[in-house]
Write an enzyme that holds these catalytic residues in place. Structure first.
Site, PDB file in Angstrom:
ATOM      1  N   GLN A 263       3.929   2.786  -2.752  1.00  0.00           N
ATOM      2  CA  GLN A 263       4.107   4.131  -3.294  1.00  0.00           C
ATOM      3  C   GLN A 263       5.494   4.680  -2.949  1.00  0.00           C
ATOM      4  O   GLN A 263       6.137   5.337  -3.775  1.00  0.00           O
ATOM      5  CB  GLN A 263       3.013   5.047  -2.751  1.00  0.00           C
ATOM      6  CG  GLN A 263       1.611   4.645  -3.194  1.00  0.00           C
ATOM      7  CD  GLN A 263       0.531   5.237  -2.302  1.00  0.00           C
ATOM      8  OE1 GLN A 263       0.748   6.224  -1.612  1.00  0.00           O
ATOM      9  NE2 GLN A 263      -0.641   4.616  -2.306  1.00  0.00           N
TER      10      GLN A 263
ATOM     11  N   CYS B 141       0.829  -1.198   0.000  1.00  0.00           N
ATOM     12  CA  CYS B 141       0.000   0.000   0.000  1.00  0.00           C
ATOM     13  C   CYS B 141       0.876   1.266   0.000  1.00  0.00           C
ATOM     14  O   CYS B 141       1.504   1.571  -0.992  1.00  0.00           O
ATOM     15  CB  CYS B 141      -0.972  -0.037   1.178  1.00  0.00           C
ATOM     16  SG  CYS B 141      -2.339   1.133   1.029  1.00  0.00           S
ATOM     17  N   PHE B 142       0.929   2.006   1.089  1.00  0.00           N
ATOM     18  CA  PHE B 142       1.781   3.198   1.145  1.00  0.00           C
ATOM     19  C   PHE B 142       3.236   2.818   0.900  1.00  0.00           C
ATOM     20  O   PHE B 142       3.996   3.558   0.273  1.00  0.00           O
ATOM     21  CB  PHE B 142       1.621   3.882   2.503  1.00  0.00           C
ATOM     22  CG  PHE B 142       2.059   5.320   2.527  1.00  0.00           C
ATOM     23  CD1 PHE B 142       1.418   6.275   1.757  1.00  0.00           C
ATOM     24  CD2 PHE B 142       3.110   5.730   3.327  1.00  0.00           C
ATOM     25  CE1 PHE B 142       1.818   7.612   1.776  1.00  0.00           C
ATOM     26  CE2 PHE B 142       3.521   7.053   3.358  1.00  0.00           C
ATOM     27  CZ  PHE B 142       2.877   7.998   2.580  1.00  0.00           C
TER      28      PHE B 142
ATOM     29  N   ASN C 220      -7.103  -0.032  -0.033  1.00  0.00           N
ATOM     30  CA  ASN C 220      -7.410   1.240   0.618  1.00  0.00           C
ATOM     31  C   ASN C 220      -6.339   2.236   0.209  1.00  0.00           C
ATOM     32  O   ASN C 220      -5.354   2.432   0.917  1.00  0.00           O
ATOM     33  CB  ASN C 220      -7.460   1.095   2.142  1.00  0.00           C
ATOM     34  CG  ASN C 220      -7.679   2.433   2.819  1.00  0.00           C
ATOM     35  OD1 ASN C 220      -7.994   3.432   2.170  1.00  0.00           O
ATOM     36  ND2 ASN C 220      -7.515   2.478   4.123  1.00  0.00           N
TER      37      ASN C 220
ATOM     38  N   GLU D 227      -2.738  -9.020   3.595  1.00  0.00           N
ATOM     39  CA  GLU D 227      -3.171  -9.648   4.856  1.00  0.00           C
ATOM     40  C   GLU D 227      -4.687  -9.824   4.896  1.00  0.00           C
ATOM     41  O   GLU D 227      -5.188 -10.801   5.421  1.00  0.00           O
ATOM     42  CB  GLU D 227      -2.693  -8.823   6.052  1.00  0.00           C
ATOM     43  CG  GLU D 227      -3.511  -7.597   6.389  1.00  0.00           C
ATOM     44  CD  GLU D 227      -3.411  -6.485   5.370  1.00  0.00           C
ATOM     45  OE1 GLU D 227      -4.333  -5.646   5.327  1.00  0.00           O
ATOM     46  OE2 GLU D 227      -2.424  -6.431   4.626  1.00  0.00           O
TER      47      GLU D 227
ATOM     48  N   HIS E 297      -3.674  -4.885   0.003  1.00  0.00           N
ATOM     49  CA  HIS E 297      -3.429  -5.401   1.349  1.00  0.00           C
ATOM     50  C   HIS E 297      -3.472  -6.929   1.332  1.00  0.00           C
ATOM     51  O   HIS E 297      -4.546  -7.515   1.429  1.00  0.00           O
ATOM     52  CB  HIS E 297      -4.492  -4.881   2.318  1.00  0.00           C
ATOM     53  CG  HIS E 297      -4.363  -3.436   2.661  1.00  0.00           C
ATOM     54  ND1 HIS E 297      -4.186  -2.985   3.951  1.00  0.00           N
ATOM     55  CD2 HIS E 297      -4.374  -2.332   1.886  1.00  0.00           C
ATOM     56  CE1 HIS E 297      -4.102  -1.662   3.953  1.00  0.00           C
ATOM     57  NE2 HIS E 297      -4.215  -1.246   2.703  1.00  0.00           N
TER      58      HIS E 297
END
Length: 371
Positions: A259, A255-256, A297, A348, A346
Site C-alpha cells: 500500500q 501487505c502494508f 491480512n 512468508e 503474505h
C-alpha cells in the site's frame, strides 16, 4: 462459565461465554477464514487494533508453542471463537490457547454463532465492536456507547505501536549475498527468516527512521513489511520510500508495504468493506496465469484502474502483477522502469500455503542483478 457479550456499533449484541481474560476490549471487528494457523494469526502485529473472529468453528486443539509465534506477543485486541478446545493435543504444544490469552490479558468470547456474525460483517462491512465480561459488563446501552466512542480504523496510524523500539541486525545464513534494510511496520518473524536464510544480512529499523539514516548504511536493497493501520496516515513512510526509489535501491514490499509503494508511486488507497484475512485466498499472477493460494491480512488496498498505468509521481510504468480472484482487488504491483515490486498478501505464510515463496527468490535475483 463467566458470561461475556460481543457488542457491535450497529447495536447488535451477542451473548456468550468468556474466553481468555475478563474485562473489556474495543477494536475493529474482522473475520479470518483460515482453518489452521490461529497462533500465527493472533501473534501477527498486523492485527493490532482488531477483534478477530475465527470462522473455523473449533479452535485451540494444537495448543501454543514458541516456535510458531510470529512476534513477541499476542496483538489482537480481542478474540471471538465458536468452540474452543478444552485441551491441547499435539506433540508440539507447550501451553494452551486459553492460558496464553489470560496471561497476556486478551479478552475473548466463545460459544456465539460465529457464522451469523461473519455473514453480518460480510454484508455490512467491518465495524467497531467490543467484548465485555466480568466487571466490564454494563447495560446494553452503556456498552454500545463505549463501542461508538472507540476510534475507527480509517485514519489510524498504528505502525508506531507495533514497530521495534530499537534498530537490530540478523546475520545472513549460508553464503552471504548482500544486505537489506527493513522498515519494521509490524514485521513477522517468518519474514526475517526467509530473508536471512537466503543470504541477506538483515538490518531492521524502527518505523520512524528517516531516509538519511537508513541509506547511510548502504544497504543493497530495502524492504517494507506488513503492518496495521491506514496507509493514508503514513505520510512520513511514503516520503521515505520515495527517497529509496530515487536512490535506485531494489525494493520489495508486502501487505502494508504494498500500500505504501502504491502511495509512493502516486496512486490512491481505499478501505475495503470487510477486507481479506485468512490463509486460503486465491490470487492470479498476471504474467503466468497461475493461481496462487495465499495468506492475507489487509483491510485497505491500492486503487489502480486497468492493468497498468504511468506513475503519477514520476516513477515510470507500473503494472498490476497480481489480482485477487474473489473481488478483483489489486494484489501486487511491479514497476517497469525502476527495480521495485510488492504484493498485498503474505508470501512468508508460516502456517501455509507456500505458493508464494518464490517472491523472496525474485527479490534476491533483483539484488544480484543490481550489484
Amino acid at each position: 462459565m463467566d458470561k461475556a457479550y460481543l457488542v457491535l456499533e450497529n447495536g447488535t449484541v451477542f451473548e456468550g461465554e468468556a474466553f481468555g481474560a475478563l474485562g473489556q476490549s474495543l477494536g475493529e471487528l474482522v473475520f479470518a477464514t483460515g482453518m489452521t494457523g490461529y497462533q500465527e494469526t493472533i501473534t501477527d502485529p498486523s492485527y493490532a487494533g482488531q477483534i478477530v473472529i475465527q470462522t473455523a468453528p473449533h479452535i485451540g486443539i494444537v495448543g501454543m508453542n514458541e516456535r510458531d509465534e510470529e512476534s513477541s506477543k499476542i496483538w489482537v485486541a480481542g478474540y471471538v471463537v465458536k468452540d474452543p478446545s478444552r485441551m491441547a493435543s499435539n506433540f508440539r504444544a507447550e501451553r494452551t490457547l486459553q492460558s496464553d490469552l489470560i496471561a497476556q490479558a486478551v479478552v475473548g468470547i466463545s460459544n456465539i454463532d460465529t457464522r451469523a456474525l461473519t455473514i453480518m460483517i460480510r454484508d455490512a462491512g467491518a465495524m467497531r465492536a467490543g467484548i465485555f465480561s466480568g466487571d466490564a459488563i454494563k447495560s446494553n446501552a452503556e456498552m454500545i456507547a463505549k463501542v461508538n466512542e472507540a476510534p475507527e480504523m480509517k485514519g489510524r496510524k498504528l505502525s508506531d505501536v507495533v514497530t521495534t523500539p530499537n534498530r537490530y541486525t540478523i546475520s545472513a545464513k549460508g553464503g552471504r549475498i548482500g544486505s537489506v534494510a527493513i522498515l519494521d511496520l509490524g514485521i513477522k518473524k517468518s519474514t526475517l527468516e526467509h530473508l536471512s536464510e537466503r543470504g541477506l544480512d538483515v538490518q531492521v529499523f524502527p518505523a520512524d527512521v528517516d531516509a538519511k539514516t537508513l541509506l547511510a548504511e548502504k544497504p543493497d536493497a530495502v524492504f517494507f513489511s506488513n503492518g496495521p493501520g491506514d496507509p493514508e496516515a503514513s505520510n512520513a513512510q511514503v516520503e521515505l520510500l520515495r527517497e529509496v526509489l530515487r536512490a535506485g535501491k531494489p525494493f520489495f514490499g508486502i501487505c502494508f508495504g504494498n500500500q505504501l509503494l502504491g502511495r509512493a508511486l502516486g496512486f490512491d488507497t481505499y478501505k475495503l468493506a470487510f477486507g481479506h484475512r485468512g490463509i486460503n485466498q486465491p490470487v492470479m499472477h498476471a504474467d503466468t496465469g497461475r493461481v496462487e493460494v495465499t495468506a492475507h491480512n489487509h483491510g485497505f488496498a491500492v486503487k489502480l484502474e486497468g492493468d497498468q498505468a504511468q506513475s503519477p509521481a514520476g516513477f515510470g510504468l507500473v503494472k498490476v502483477s497480481h489480482r485477487g480472484l474473489n473481488d478483483g482487488v489489486v494484489e501486487g504491483l511491479e514497476c517497469q522502469d525502476i527495480p521495485a515490486f510488492s504484493v498485498q498478501y503474505h508470501p512468508e505464510a508460516a502456517a501455509g500455503p507456500h505458493d508464494s515463496h518464490y517472491l523472496f527468490d525474485k527479490f534476491i535475483q533483483m539484488i544480484k542483478e543490481r550489484r
